[in-house]
Design a protein around this motif. Structure first.
Motif, mmCIF file in Angstrom:
data_model
loop_
_atom_site.group_PDB
_atom_site.id
_atom_site.type_symbol
_atom_site.label_atom_id
_atom_site.label_comp_id
_atom_site.label_asym_id
_atom_site.label_seq_id
_atom_site.Cartn_x
_atom_site.Cartn_y
_atom_site.Cartn_z
ATOM 1 N N ARG A 315 80.143 55.590 -4.675
ATOM 2 C CA ARG A 315 79.860 54.814 -3.475
ATOM 3 C C ARG A 315 78.719 53.852 -3.765
ATOM 4 O O ARG A 315 77.791 54.180 -4.491
ATOM 5 C CB ARG A 315 79.483 55.761 -2.331
ATOM 6 C CG ARG A 315 79.273 55.105 -0.998
ATOM 7 C CD ARG A 315 79.150 56.163 0.078
ATOM 8 N NE ARG A 315 80.352 56.971 0.130
ATOM 9 C CZ ARG A 315 81.393 56.683 0.910
ATOM 10 N NH1 ARG A 315 81.352 55.632 1.690
ATOM 11 N NH2 ARG A 315 82.455 57.460 0.907
ATOM 12 N N GLU A 316 78.795 52.659 -3.176
ATOM 13 C CA GLU A 316 77.803 51.633 -3.449
ATOM 14 C C GLU A 316 76.879 51.415 -2.255
ATOM 15 O O GLU A 316 77.166 51.833 -1.144
ATOM 16 C CB GLU A 316 78.483 50.319 -3.821
ATOM 17 C CG GLU A 316 79.330 50.410 -5.085
ATOM 18 C CD GLU A 316 79.942 49.081 -5.480
ATOM 19 O OE1 GLU A 316 79.878 48.140 -4.668
ATOM 20 O OE2 GLU A 316 80.463 48.991 -6.597
ATOM 21 N N PHE A 317 75.766 50.714 -2.508
ATOM 22 C CA PHE A 317 74.903 50.263 -1.424
ATOM 23 C C PHE A 317 75.701 49.344 -0.510
ATOM 24 O O PHE A 317 76.704 48.752 -0.911
ATOM 25 C CB PHE A 317 73.717 49.457 -1.971
ATOM 26 C CG PHE A 317 72.651 50.281 -2.649
ATOM 27 C CD1 PHE A 317 72.150 51.434 -2.073
ATOM 28 C CD2 PHE A 317 72.125 49.863 -3.855
ATOM 29 C CE1 PHE A 317 71.148 52.174 -2.686
ATOM 30 C CE2 PHE A 317 71.122 50.586 -4.481
ATOM 31 C CZ PHE A 317 70.632 51.736 -3.894
ATOM 32 N N GLY A 318 75.214 49.180 0.697
ATOM 33 C CA GLY A 318 75.838 48.240 1.616
ATOM 34 C C GLY A 318 76.982 48.854 2.393
ATOM 35 O O GLY A 318 77.167 50.068 2.417
ATOM 36 N N PRO A 319 77.774 48.005 3.071
ATOM 37 C CA PRO A 319 78.866 48.503 3.907
ATOM 38 C C PRO A 319 79.840 49.364 3.113
ATOM 39 O O PRO A 319 80.242 49.022 2.007
ATOM 40 C CB PRO A 319 79.551 47.216 4.394
ATOM 41 C CG PRO A 319 78.490 46.162 4.296
ATOM 42 C CD PRO A 319 77.673 46.534 3.096
#
Length: 338
Positions: A315-319
């Motif tokens: 999972r990444e930063f942001g939305p």
């Protein structure tokens, strides 16, 4: 004699250019790369307008409700108990629970014990999962307190919590219901907790790295497993666990570190999931180096076909993704949900 077992599946986030999140086994948890201690932290925000999540195909009224049982009163600690931010954090969690539960036709009230930590040096972001309960009967699915309660209305562990949720507030979280509000270096709370609640209702394997069951039974010995485990196979759809509950040790040892699908690794071959995947079994995360808490309990994010899915390991930063793909809906249907 009934024996209570606690297992968790955490989501972890690898420290890439933009961090990504990986979830573990029966209690799901998020992990991230170590954040800078001197990083400026953005204030947590939570919008008043709630955006509806498109989860399962069903558009029924709320039927699965979550009774979140917090560790203490507001002002008594950190995280959900924090005097300043605790109320907004609880409101966001309650809203995620409402939106998640509203998508199911099945009916139940699930009690989840909620705890918090605040450790910026930890790679764990959050975790959630079902209590496992050894009833001594059934082969697939009867040990999962949350799933069993939703599908049968039978509460295996009585007044105790059916599962747990834990959030590490040492990283920056965006609490807004608006999916566009999260920005680097913030993590999307709604997306992450949707992921975690999905593990709690059964999107998770109970198989240990060495092939043992959650009850401690070794490969070659009949045991009890999660419903998810029933559909685990190799690329040729040879079952990892037989219909009598016996795990094939050599096959498990090969597939769980088999590498990238669709040619290698571990697969999920439920009828609905396959139908959503062009008739093929669905590749699960099984990197060549076993990743505790992630391997075997997520879609294969090394396969670009699953990019953007909520239930991948990273999972990444942001939305973040706040909707289920057709394949994820298929897996939920295969483990019994409507």
């Amino acid at each position: 004699t009934l024996i209570s077992i606690t297992k968790t599946v955490p989501m972890t986030i690898m420290n890439r250019r933009q961090c990504s999140g990986v979830v573990n086994k029966v209690l799901t948890g998020l992990k991230n790369g170590l954040p800078s201690k001197n990083r400026r932290r953005r204030p947590e925000r939570r919008s008043i307008d709630m955006q509806e999540l498109e989860l399962l195909e069903s558009r029924q009224l709320l039927t699965i409700a979550f009774d979140f049982q917090y560790a203490g009163a507001i002002g008594s600690g950190v995280g959900f108990e924090d005097a300043t931010n605790g109320p907004a954090r609880r409101a966001a969690l309650e809203d995620v629970g409402r939106q998640f539960g509203a998508q199911f036709v099945n009916s139940a009230t699930i009690k989840l014990g909620v705890t918090s930590s605040e450790n910026s040096n930890s790679s764990t972001l959050a975790s959630a999962g079902s209590e496992l309960w050894n009833t001594g009967t059934g082969i697939f699915g009867d040990i999962e307190v949350v799933r069993h309660k939703i599908l049968t209305a039978i509460d295996l562990n009585g007044p105790a919590a059916d599962g747990t949720v834990d959030v590490n507030w040492g990283s920056d979280w965006e609490l807004s219901a608006d999916p566009s509000a999260a920005a680097d270096p913030e993590f999307d709370f709604y997306s992450a907790l949707l992921h975690e609640l999905t593990h709690a209702v059964g999107f998770s394997s109970s198989i240990e790295q060495n092939g043992n069951s959650s009850l401690g039974d070794s490969p070659g010995t009949a045991s009890l497993w999660t419903k998810f485990d029933q559909f685990l196979t190799d690329v040729n759809e040879t079952p990892i666990i037989s219909s009598t509950g016996v795990l094939d040790g050599p096959l498990w040892n090969t597939t769980i570190v088999g590498g990238t699908s669709p040619a290698n690794g571990l697969f999920f071959n439920g009828t609905n999931a396959k139908a959503a995947n062009g008739g093929l079994p669905v590749g699960l995360y099984s990197p060549v180096v076993f990743n505790e808490g992630s391997s075997g309990s997520h879609l294969d994010d090394d396969n670009p076909a699953f990019a953007g899915s909520n239930m991948v390991a990273l999972r990444e930063f942001g939305p973040g993704t706040r909707v289920f793909s057709a394949i994820e809906k298929g897996i939920l249907a295969d483990i019994g949900y409507t």
